[in-house]
Design a protein around this motif. Structure first.
Motif, short mmCIF file in Angstrom:
data_model
loop_
_atom_site.label_atom_id
_atom_site.label_comp_id
_atom_site.label_asym_id
_atom_site.label_seq_id
_atom_site.Cartn_x
_atom_site.Cartn_y
_atom_site.Cartn_z
N GLY A 189 0.83 -1.20 0.00
CA GLY A 189 0.00 0.00 0.00
C GLY A 189 0.86 1.25 0.00
O GLY A 189 2.08 1.18 0.16
N PRO A 190 0.21 2.41 -0.17
CA PRO A 190 0.94 3.68 -0.16
C PRO A 190 1.60 3.89 1.21
O PRO A 190 0.97 3.67 2.25
N ALA A 191 2.86 4.30 1.21
CA ALA A 191 3.60 4.48 2.45
C ALA A 191 2.94 5.48 3.39
O ALA A 191 3.02 5.34 4.61
N ASN A 192 2.25 6.47 2.83
CA ASN A 192 1.62 7.48 3.69
C ASN A 192 0.23 7.06 4.17
O ASN A 192 -0.42 7.82 4.87
N GLN A 193 -0.25 5.88 3.81
CA GLN A 193 -1.58 5.44 4.22
C GLN A 193 -1.59 4.14 5.00
O GLN A 193 -2.59 3.81 5.62
N ILE A 194 -0.52 3.36 4.96
CA ILE A 194 -0.51 2.07 5.62
C ILE A 194 0.66 2.00 6.58
O ILE A 194 1.78 2.39 6.25
N GLU A 195 0.38 1.56 7.80
CA GLU A 195 1.40 1.42 8.82
C GLU A 195 1.27 0.03 9.42
O GLU A 195 0.20 -0.37 9.87
N THR A 196 2.35 -0.73 9.39
CA THR A 196 2.33 -2.07 9.96
C THR A 196 2.41 -1.95 11.47
O THR A 196 3.34 -1.35 12.01
N LEU A 197 1.41 -2.51 12.15
CA LEU A 197 1.38 -2.47 13.61
C LEU A 197 2.01 -3.72 14.21
O LEU A 197 2.63 -3.67 15.25
N HIS A 198 1.80 -4.86 13.52
CA HIS A 198 2.30 -6.13 14.04
C HIS A 198 2.42 -7.12 12.89
O HIS A 198 1.59 -7.13 12.00
N LYS A 199 3.46 -7.94 12.94
CA LYS A 199 3.62 -9.00 11.94
C LYS A 199 4.28 -10.19 12.61
O LYS A 199 5.28 -10.04 13.31
N ASP A 200 3.69 -11.36 12.42
CA ASP A 200 4.35 -12.60 12.80
C ASP A 200 4.03 -13.64 11.74
O ASP A 200 3.53 -13.29 10.67
N GLU A 201 4.31 -14.90 12.00
CA GLU A 201 4.12 -15.90 10.95
C GLU A 201 2.67 -16.21 10.64
O GLU A 201 2.39 -16.90 9.66
N THR A 202 1.72 -15.68 11.40
CA THR A 202 0.31 -15.96 11.13
C THR A 202 -0.56 -14.73 10.92
O THR A 202 -1.68 -14.86 10.45
N VAL A 203 -0.07 -13.54 11.27
CA VAL A 203 -0.92 -12.34 11.20
C VAL A 203 -0.11 -11.15 10.73
O VAL A 203 1.02 -10.94 11.16
N ILE A 204 -0.70 -10.38 9.82
CA ILE A 204 -0.19 -9.05 9.51
C ILE A 204 -1.29 -8.09 9.95
O ILE A 204 -2.42 -8.18 9.49
N SER A 205 -0.97 -7.21 10.88
CA SER A 205 -1.92 -6.24 11.38
C SER A 205 -1.47 -4.86 10.93
O SER A 205 -0.33 -4.45 11.21
N ALA A 206 -2.34 -4.16 10.20
CA ALA A 206 -1.96 -2.87 9.66
C ALA A 206 -3.04 -1.83 9.93
O ALA A 206 -4.23 -2.15 9.99
N LEU A 207 -2.61 -0.60 10.07
CA LEU A 207 -3.51 0.54 10.22
C LEU A 207 -3.52 1.26 8.87
O LEU A 207 -2.48 1.63 8.35
N VAL A 208 -4.71 1.42 8.30
CA VAL A 208 -4.86 2.08 7.02
C VAL A 208 -5.59 3.40 7.26
O VAL A 208 -6.67 3.41 7.84
N SER A 209 -4.98 4.50 6.81
CA SER A 209 -5.61 5.80 6.98
C SER A 209 -6.12 6.31 5.64
O SER A 209 -5.64 5.90 4.60
N ARG A 210 -7.07 7.23 5.68
CA ARG A 210 -7.57 7.88 4.47
C ARG A 210 -6.89 9.21 4.33
O ARG A 210 -7.12 10.10 5.14
N LYS A 211 -6.05 9.36 3.34
CA LYS A 211 -5.33 10.64 3.15
C LYS A 211 -5.58 11.17 1.78
O LYS A 211 -5.85 10.51 0.87
#
Length: 128
Positions: free
Chosen positions: A106-128
């Motif tokens: 995703g766009p670097a200014n809209q997606i921030e990875t909060l957590h990543k492990d071998e089973t889950v990618i958790s990301a915060l997506v903002s509307r900019k």
């Protein structure tokens, strides 16, 4: 009905792209399709991911297209293929390339990875 752009409305568009769709494309066609989507503000999720060479090329091409006012780059997170896949020592000797199970781009200014492990990618997506 016209296709809605990711910037229209209040939502964020997510493109989920199947392995079958990507199989018919050359490496540069995959990279162009991904970057065009991300430049439009979309989050792109690839079912089968990219090869290590394709992922390196994606990053290389992205770096050449960054401009302060238009495109800030990409954020990319990938699950590794499971350890039980067919890419052990014999697979590597036979020339089989390991690909990822899932890739989120995703766009670097809209997606921030909060957590990543071998089973889950958790990301915060903002509307900019």
């Amino acid at each position: 009905m016209p296709e809605a752009k990711a910037s229209d409305g209040d939502g964020v568009q997510i493109d989920l792209i199947s392995a079958e769709r990507m199989d018919g494309l050359a490496s540069m066609e995959k990279i162009r399709m991904i970057l065009d989507g991300v430049r439009d503000g979309k989050i792109v999720i690839l079912e089968d991911g990219l090869s290590p060479d394709e992922e390196s090329k994606l990053i290389e091409v992205t770096m050449t297209e960054i401009s302060p006012d238009e495109f800030n780059g990409i954020e990319i997170e990938t699950y590794p293929r499971s350890k039980t896949s067919d890419t052990g020592i014999l697979g590597r000797i036979m020339g089989r390339e390991e690909t990822s199970k899932l890739t989120v781009i995703g766009p670097a200014n809209q997606i921030e990875t909060l957590h990543k492990d071998e089973t889950v990618i958790s990301a915060l997506v903002s509307r900019k």
